[in-house]
Design an enzyme around this catalytic site. Structure first.
Site, PDB file in Angstrom:
ATOM      1  CG  HIS A 138      -4.815   2.074   3.031  1.00 47.01           C
ATOM      2  ND1 HIS A 138      -3.863   2.448   2.056  1.00 47.01           N
ATOM      3  CD2 HIS A 138      -5.126   3.414   3.620  1.00 47.01           C
ATOM      4  CE1 HIS A 138      -3.453   3.864   2.296  1.00 47.01           C
ATOM      5  NE2 HIS A 138      -4.238   4.395   3.087  1.00 47.01           N
ATOM      6  CB  THR A 151      -0.990  -0.022   1.165  1.00 48.33           C
ATOM      7  OG1 THR A 151      -2.006   0.958   0.797  1.00 48.33           O
ATOM      8  CG2 THR A 151      -0.453   0.276   2.628  1.00 48.33           C
ATOM      9  CB  CYS A 188      -4.090   5.653   6.265  1.00 40.87           C
ATOM     10  SG  CYS A 188      -5.166   6.908   5.429  1.00 40.87           S
TER      11      CYS A 188
END
Lengths: 204, 160
Positions: free
Chosen positions: B43, B20, B26
């Site tokens: 995510h 990711t 995040c």
């Protein structure tokens, strides 16, 4: 993208957004060109409705210097100006010799000021076009992975929606041997989009 | 390599990796089988699904309290017992130092906290983590080795 039932076709909406990107970025390009005293070209802007999961693709894994500005008043959104790190360095040292974006002082301020001016011209063009009032926050600098920077704006939007409108414009300085590519990314909130469409198409 | 977009959940088998890009506040949460047959990554953008707009549709990977249960469910659907699950995570940075963004500023920490609470609920041990700080991260998890590789803007690539 907008959850509201709307009679406007998707194509028309995207055309309006592209035009907004065009108007805003043309003003910003003129401002940058005056600031640097050289010709700055503008690529045709893109406006897309993108699922949040697809905004940060592999092309966003690069390191950039960016300013982040929050937009509010009649419309709300997040405005980013992104330059490749080395292009940001060139930009700043062109303006004030012997400064760097990493200096936490004059160079950083200069870059933020460029962000302020460019965002300001983009936003004021938009506010004149739509005849609305828009305020902008002072810009904040971040030197980081492009996706991580944009993600901060996306987090707030993601509370309301699973897809966002991304208006992107690329600025190109061709007079230099090195190309200098800068990018604006404007992420309006869903409510703001509805207002923009309404105003752009002349009311109800 | 399987790309995990914002608010997505993806699974990988032992030949695959999960990647990711650009975690800011995040958090990339990985749950994997200790026998290295399967791994999943989410995510995660926000701590709690109750802050979603009421009635709105959202991907389960977006919120910590929906992402972790879904990850567990998906992996366990391959007949992996809960006791074989382990976890690693990275992200939760504070990208902008600014009082104007106080809500955003604390999101990273709240995400980390919420994920830990969820993992605790399922009794899944956290084997390694690289969280907090002020830099974005691009991460990749290799199922066959259980190694999580982390790139940041001003640090050499790190493996945990």
């Amino acid at each position: 993208m907008s959850p509201n039932k709307s009679s406007f076709s998707e194509d028309l909406r995207l055309d309006i957004l592209k035009e907004i990107g065009n108007i805003g970025a043309a003003h910003a390009a003129t401002a940058l060109s005056t600031l640097l005293n050289k010709r700055i070209d503008l690529k045709i802007p893109s406006a897309q409705v993108v699922p949040i999961s697809e905004v940060n693709g592999p092309n966003r894994d690069n390191n950039v210097a960016a300013t982040y500005t929050y937009i509010d008043c009649d419309i709300h959104g997040h405005f980013f100006m992104l330059f490749k790190e080395e292009h940001a360095e060139m930009l700043v040292s062109n303006m004030i010799p012997n400064t760097t974006i990493y200096d936490g002082g004059l160079g950083e301020s200069a870059f933020c000021e460029i962000g302020n001016i460019l965002c300001g011209s983009y936003i004021s063009a938009l506010s004149q076009f739509l005849n609305i009032t828009i305020h902008q926050s002072p810009p904040i600098l971040s030197i980081d992975i492009a996706a991580a920077i944009l993600g901060e704006g996306l987090i707030e939007l993601s509370m309301e929606t699973d897809s966002v409108i991304v208006i992107e414009t690329v600025l190109v300085d061709k007079t230099n041997h090195h190309q200098m590519n800068g990018e604006f990314v404007f992420l309006p909130t869903p409510d703001s989009m509805d207002l923009i469409f309404k105003l752009a198409l002349g009311g109800e | 390599m399987i790309l995990v977009g914002l608010s997505e959940i993806k699974l990988a088998n032992k030949e695959q990796s999960l990647r990711t890009i650009g975690l800011g506040s995040c958090v990339g949460a990985i749950i994997y089988d200790i026998d290295r047959t399967i791994a999943g990554m989410a995510h995660i953008m926000l701590p709690e699904s109750k802050i979603a707009k009421p009635g709105s549709h959202f991907l389960l990977g977006k919120f910590a309290d929906t992402a972790i249960p879904e990850l567990v469910r998906l992996i366990c659907s391959y007949d992996i017992p809960l006791t074989r699950l382990r976890s690693k995570m990275a992200g939760g940075a504070e990208m902008f130092n600014s009082s104007r963004l106080t809500m955003m500023g604390s999101i990273g920490q709240r995400n980390i906290q919420a994920i830990k609470e969820q993992l605790h609920r399922f009794d899944i041990p956290i084997i390694a983590e690289d969280v907090g700080g002020h830099s974005g991260r691009t991460i990749e998890f290799y199922t066959h080795s259980s190694i999580l590789s982390i790139r940041t803007v001003n640090r050499d690539e790190k493996q945990i």
